[in-house]
Motif scaffolding. Structure first.
Motif, short mmCIF file in Angstrom:
data_model
loop_
_atom_site.label_atom_id
_atom_site.label_comp_id
_atom_site.label_asym_id
_atom_site.label_seq_id
_atom_site.Cartn_x
_atom_site.Cartn_y
_atom_site.Cartn_z
N GLU A 190 0.83 -1.19 0.00
CA GLU A 190 0.00 0.00 0.00
C GLU A 190 0.87 1.25 0.00
OE1 GLU A 190 -4.03 -0.19 1.94
OE2 GLU A 190 -2.81 -1.48 3.21
N TRP A 226 -9.18 9.61 -2.68
CA TRP A 226 -9.96 8.70 -1.84
C TRP A 226 -11.43 9.05 -1.96
CZ3 TRP A 226 -12.43 11.06 2.49
CH2 TRP A 226 -12.02 12.39 2.74
N ARG A 247 -0.20 5.08 5.91
CA ARG A 247 -0.42 4.07 4.87
C ARG A 247 -1.87 4.15 4.40
NH1 ARG A 247 1.80 -1.13 6.99
NH2 ARG A 247 -0.05 -1.08 8.30
N ILE A 269 -7.17 5.74 6.87
CA ILE A 269 -5.72 5.56 6.70
C ILE A 269 -5.17 4.88 7.95
CG2 ILE A 269 -5.31 7.50 5.15
CD1 ILE A 269 -4.51 9.19 7.57
N ARG A 328 -7.57 3.37 2.25
CA ARG A 328 -8.39 2.27 1.73
C ARG A 328 -9.81 2.48 2.27
NH1 ARG A 328 -6.12 -0.15 6.34
NH2 ARG A 328 -4.07 -0.19 5.41
N SER A 381 -3.35 2.29 -3.58
CA SER A 381 -4.12 3.04 -2.59
C SER A 381 -5.57 2.78 -2.95
CB SER A 381 -3.77 4.53 -2.62
OG SER A 381 -4.40 5.15 -3.71
#
Lengths: 331, 353
Positions: free
Chosen positions: A16, A49, A109, A55, A112, B185
């Motif tokens: 990631e 995003w 990171r 995160i 998602r 991502s």
């Protein structure tokens, strides 16, 4: 040994996005709640995003915590998270509150998304406490899409509830229910007692709230309810059919492994050299999802919806196990 | 073929130099759009259909900043409002043509064909090299009769280069090393790999002017930035610097089986030498032509298949597989279906479920 390191590097199929971001803002916004804004120190754009995304903050070798983004998806220069100080903190929220300050650097990171906002003409949002963070981004999207939405927002006290100022302009769409005020109980019945058509329910908050919402939504059409948990769902009593030991056939790789009690499928297949991606290792992030070709998974994760569980065609291999002696996965 | 592209995404509608004070009709995401530049310099995009009869507005003419239909003369302001109907006094109340949000970041004109309000929720991706004087480039617009995801997948797995473009491979390298890394991502996928030291291929030597007797390391990175944009970087490491070549491609579905490609090749060396630009244009044009031929053949074959087929993927496809999933989730969510969490198979518009 160079040979070994090359193999190790090739083992992981995906990595990631990780970056060291700078804290550009750190402020208290409610009792026990701080917001932290993060930006690329070189001023670069951050990855895109969507509402509901989270995160990881990598605060130390074994201190990784997940926080929902609560800034605008349109802002690619800056991410913002809202963090409640947990008195029983295992280190995460205390670190964010006490150790981070403007100018600090923190490894991040992601993002998602295990809580994506599906397009719908109507939404009922329900937030408990700091569970408001992902809901804020959903409200921005619902507004932009001219969807009809309402928010029921509960908390301990008014002073402990973050972002009330941001919600104020929405007037009647927002019902704020601090527990210590008159009529302060979150009136779930008022919004959930009658299933409504073309309405999706999004809920984030403490386990008690989620459980109550799940119960009330049981009579809603399948797929209406979307929830996000702060932490892994309390492990359900393992199903009576669950097997201690079973076999996993990795069809694409042509490898079969035995998964004994006390080992996860993830550990077993990774050890066998299969490319798998994993992150949270507690069934909350959805990173390690695999397709199931054959066999009956014993789902132990907090990501899949009831419908997805029932379909049984995917599995989160970091926590889930098997009800059949053989599970065939597409890895 | 099932639609496999999201609408809520910025796509390249045209390059800046394609849009002028004249009407440009273009099919984008199976929607007919007319583009023109107002006298203020802003670009306007409208649905390319008169509200009166199904006649394309792009076949009409501009009168100042107003668009006049070439059939009965219905006239539209640049905000889409109908302001004149020659055959009657009053204009039908509230009559207007749909307009689309536009953001121009030269040399790309980005368009938003999704829910109008959502355009503000995300900016178009940035392509800073294209306006940066430290980079020089060349551009080309192509149309390929293939689904846009075939293009993304093609450029996310360049192991085809050894078969399709052997002359472009540095001498002595006979297979592409595995990807060093695939970085993901929520919305993007990027791969990187490093090639072992090797002497220069002809095209590299001609472009860089570097010595043919020395061995150099190359780094290759490819990024699925969004469903609309792929950026590939190919860097030759020499003399303490990187000779960077970027291949920036806007992929805009024209229909489910055809794609507009807005190709930009830029470099950070020999920026003042037009001859290098000409050379690179020729090299990349020839590669694009061969890629196009293969992709169109694949699309044609898919069109002839009567049964759904599942392609077998290999390790080299892992970046592509992830990109399919990003796209699938976007499509499902905007259709009001929760992402089904099925991974690659369903993400693929080639497979009918």
């Amino acid at each position: 040994m160079t040979g070994t390191s090359v193999v190790a590097r090739e083992r992981s199929a995906y990595r990631e996005v990780e970056a060291d971001l700078e804290v550009v803002d750190h402020q208290a916004v409610a009792d026990g709640v701080v917001t932290v804004a993060l930006a690329d120190p070189d001023g670069g754009d951050l990855p895109e995003w969507t509402p509901g995304a989270h995160i990881d903050l990598l605060m130390g070798p074994s201190l990784v915590r997940q926080y929902s983004l609560c800034s605008s998806t349109a802002n690619s220069a800056e991410w913002r998270i809202g963090v409640l100080l947990d008195p029983d903190s295992r280190g995460g929220s205390r670190f964010v509150h006490d150790q981070l300050e403007v100018g600090s650097t923190i490894r991040v990171r992601g993002p998602r998304n295990a809580f994506p906002l599906v397009s719908s003409p109507r939404y009922q949002f329900i937030a408990g406490g700091i569970g408001i963070t992902p809901i804020l981004t959903m409200i921005e999207a619902a507004e932009a899409r001219s969807a009809d939405w309402h928010l029921l927002y509960g908390g301990r006290t008014r002073a402990s509830m973050a972002f009330l100022d941001q919600l104020e302009p929405f007037g009647e769409r927002v019902t704020v229910s601090p527990r210590d005020e008159r009529d302060g109980t979150l009136n779930l019945g008022s919004v959930l007692s009658d299933p409504r058509e073309e309405t999706l329910v999004y809920c984030c908050g403490p386990e008690g709230l989620l459980g109550a919402v799940e119960e009330r939504c049981a009579v809603w059409p399948e797929g209406s309810l979307h929830v996000e948990r702060f932490q892994a769902k309390p492990v359900e009593e393992s199903s009576p059919d669950a097997l201690d030991t079973f076999e996993v056939e990795c069809q694409s790789s042509g490898v079969t492994v035995t998964v004994p009690a006390g080992r996860s499928i993830y550990e077993a297949v990774e050890e066998a050299g299969i490319d798998v991606l994993g992150s949270c290792m507690e069934g909350v992030c959805g990173t390690c999802e695999c397709d199931v070709i054959e066999g009956e998974p014993d789902h132990r994760d907090s990501v899949l919806s009831e419908a997805e569980r029932a379909r049984g065609d995917v599995i989160m291999i970091c926590v889930s196990r098997s009800r059949s002696e053989r599970l065939v996965l597409d890895i | 073929m099932r639609r496999n592209y999201p609408f809520n995404c910025w796509y390249v509608a045209a390059t800046s130099n394609e849009v002028d004070h004249e009407l440009l009709g273009r099919r984008l995401l199976d929607t007919s759009v007319v583009l023109y530049r107002r006298s203020s310099g802003d670009v306007v995009a409208m649905e390319d259909r008169c509200i009166h009869r199904a006649y394309p507005l792009s076949a009409g003419r501009l009168e100042g900043d107003r668009l006049v239909c070439g059939y009965h003369g219905f006239t539209y302001d640049s905000d889409g409002r109908c302001v004149e109907v020659p055959s009657q006094q009053n204009v039908p109340h509230g009559a207007c043509v749909r307009t689309f949000p536009i953001r121009e970041q030269a040399p790309f004109v980005w368009i938003w064909l999704g829910e109008p309000g959502s355009a503000a929720l995300r900016p178009p991706p940035r392509t800073p090299w294209l306006a940066d004087p430290a980079w020089a480039g060349t551009s080309e617009t192509l149309q390929i009769e293939a689904n846009y995801m075939l293009l993304h997948e093609h450029y996310l797995d360049l192991t085809n280069v050894f078969v399709m473009h052997p002359e472009a491979v540095p001498p002595g390298i006979d297979s592409l090393p595995p990807l060093n890394e695939v970085e993901v991502s929520e919305m993007s996928v990027a791969y990187s790999r490093q090639l072992p030291p090797a002497r220069l291929a002809d095209w590299e030597a001609e472009a860089t002017g570097l010595s043919r007797d020395t061995e150099y390391i190359r780094r290759e990175e490819g990024t699925f930035v969004s469903p609309a944009l792929h950026v590939q970087r190919y860097a030759i490491e020499a003399e303490g610097r990187a000779y960077d070549n970027l291949r920036i491609q806007g992929f805009t579905p024209k229909t489910p089986t055809a794609t507009h490609v807005f190709l930009q090749i830029v470099r950070n060396y020999a920026t003042d030498r037009g001859v290098v630009g000409d050379h690179l244009r020729t090299v990349f044009h020839e590669m694009a032509a061969r890629d196009t031929a293969v992709l169109e053949t694949v699309q044609r074959h898919l069109g002839e298949e009567t049964e759904p087929r599942r392609d077998i993927n290999v390790i080299a496809d892992r970046a592509a597989v992830r990109a399919r999933r990003v796209v699938q989730e976007m499509v499902e969510e905007e259709a009001g279906r929760p992402a089904t969490r099925r991974t690659l198979a369903a993400a693929d518009g080639r497979q009918r479920r």
